[in-house]
Scaffold this motif. Structure first.
Motif, mmCIF file in Angstrom:
data_model
loop_
_atom_site.group_PDB
_atom_site.id
_atom_site.type_symbol
_atom_site.label_atom_id
_atom_site.label_comp_id
_atom_site.label_asym_id
_atom_site.label_seq_id
_atom_site.Cartn_x
_atom_site.Cartn_y
_atom_site.Cartn_z
ATOM 1 N N ASP A 91 -11.578 5.260 7.795
ATOM 2 C CA ASP A 91 -9.843 6.045 8.339
ATOM 3 C C ASP A 91 -9.295 5.521 6.813
ATOM 4 N N GLU A 92 -8.161 6.338 6.918
ATOM 5 C CA GLU A 92 -7.159 6.173 5.905
ATOM 6 C C GLU A 92 -6.714 4.782 5.209
ATOM 7 N N HIS A 93 -6.451 3.920 6.208
ATOM 8 C CA HIS A 93 -6.717 2.394 5.732
ATOM 9 C C HIS A 93 -8.001 1.964 4.863
ATOM 10 N N GLN A 94 -8.809 2.163 4.928
ATOM 11 C CA GLN A 94 -10.434 2.061 4.814
ATOM 12 C C GLN A 94 -10.416 2.928 3.174
ATOM 13 N N ALA A 96 -8.372 3.679 1.115
ATOM 14 C CA ALA A 96 -6.851 3.192 0.132
ATOM 15 C C ALA A 96 -8.193 1.749 0.412
ATOM 16 N N GLU A 97 -8.748 0.619 0.404
ATOM 17 C CA GLU A 97 -8.359 -0.574 0.364
ATOM 18 C C GLU A 97 -10.260 -0.415 -0.202
ATOM 19 N N GLU A 100 -8.638 0.235 -3.556
ATOM 20 C CA GLU A 100 -7.948 -0.598 -4.338
ATOM 21 C C GLU A 100 -9.035 -1.532 -5.107
#
Length: 209
Positions: A91-94, A96-97, A100
């Motif tokens: 997903d988008e959070h994963q 982005a992580e 990062e």
């Protein structure tokens, strides 16, 4: 008529006195020069010890930061790899992580490349490039999961070798990685792997002691 002292005797006495003064000055000058040389050598040794201590501290900080970042990177990579290998998408959070921690790893390379000896610098790419390749594959939705494991294994092997060299460089005990891995290549095939492989039994490389 009283006895007279020959004229040459006072001259000889004066010359001997002058020679004694000159010799004393020469010996005194030599002692002073030797003392100054010894003082300069002691000061140079002191500065050398301080430089070595600063270099050791700087390297230790750079090594510790890179190790910490790579182990954090591994935590994210392992989770993302598990998701992709199960046939799911990130997903988008994963995503982005993942981006990062990849960026943090890239930024942590500079101090190590600058301060580490060449024997350590050569190993940094063996630890980081497989992780970067794995991150790129995980970020690519079209990448097949079968290619993920070799990159993971290559990164784990490269990390353990790099970590051992870093610890040895700092004067710490280190894992005998040459005995464990020998001349094996950085990235290996996953076709003959078993669950006895370290990467199967833990999500992260062994903790830094």
């Amino acid at each position: 008529m009283g006895s007279q002292v020959p004229v040459w005797i006072p001259v000889v006495v004066a010359l001997l006195g002058l020679a004694g003064v000159i010799l004393t000055q020469i010996l005194s000058g030599r002692r002073e020069n030797r003392r100054m040389t010894e003082d300069a050598a002691r000061e140079e040794r002191r500065w050398q010890r301080e430089r070595e201590a600063r270099t050791h501290e700087t390297r230790a900080d750079a090594y510790a930061r890179l190790m910490g970042v790579l182990e954090a990177f591994d935590g994210v990579l392992f989770q993302a790899r598990s998701i992709r290998e199960s046939g799911k998408v990130l997903d988008e959070h994963q995503l982005a992580e993942l981006r990062e921690v990849r960026s943090e790893a890239q930024h942590a390379l500079g101090p190590v490349v600058l301060h580490a000896p060449e024997t350590v610098r050569r190993l940094v790419s063996d630890a980081t490039l497989p992780r970067m390749r794995l991150a790129a594959m995980l970020l690519d939705p079209d990448e097949k999961g079968a290619k993920l494991r070799p990159a993971w294994d290559g990164g784990q092997r490269g990390y353990r070798v790099m970590r051992a060299r870093m610890r040895a460089d700092l004067g710490f005990d280190a894992e005998p990685v040459d005995e464990l891995y020998g001349p094996q290549p950085t990235v290996v095939s996953s076709s003959s792997e078993s669950t006895a492989d370290p990467a199967d039994t833990t999500s992260l490389p062994p903790p830094t002691r």
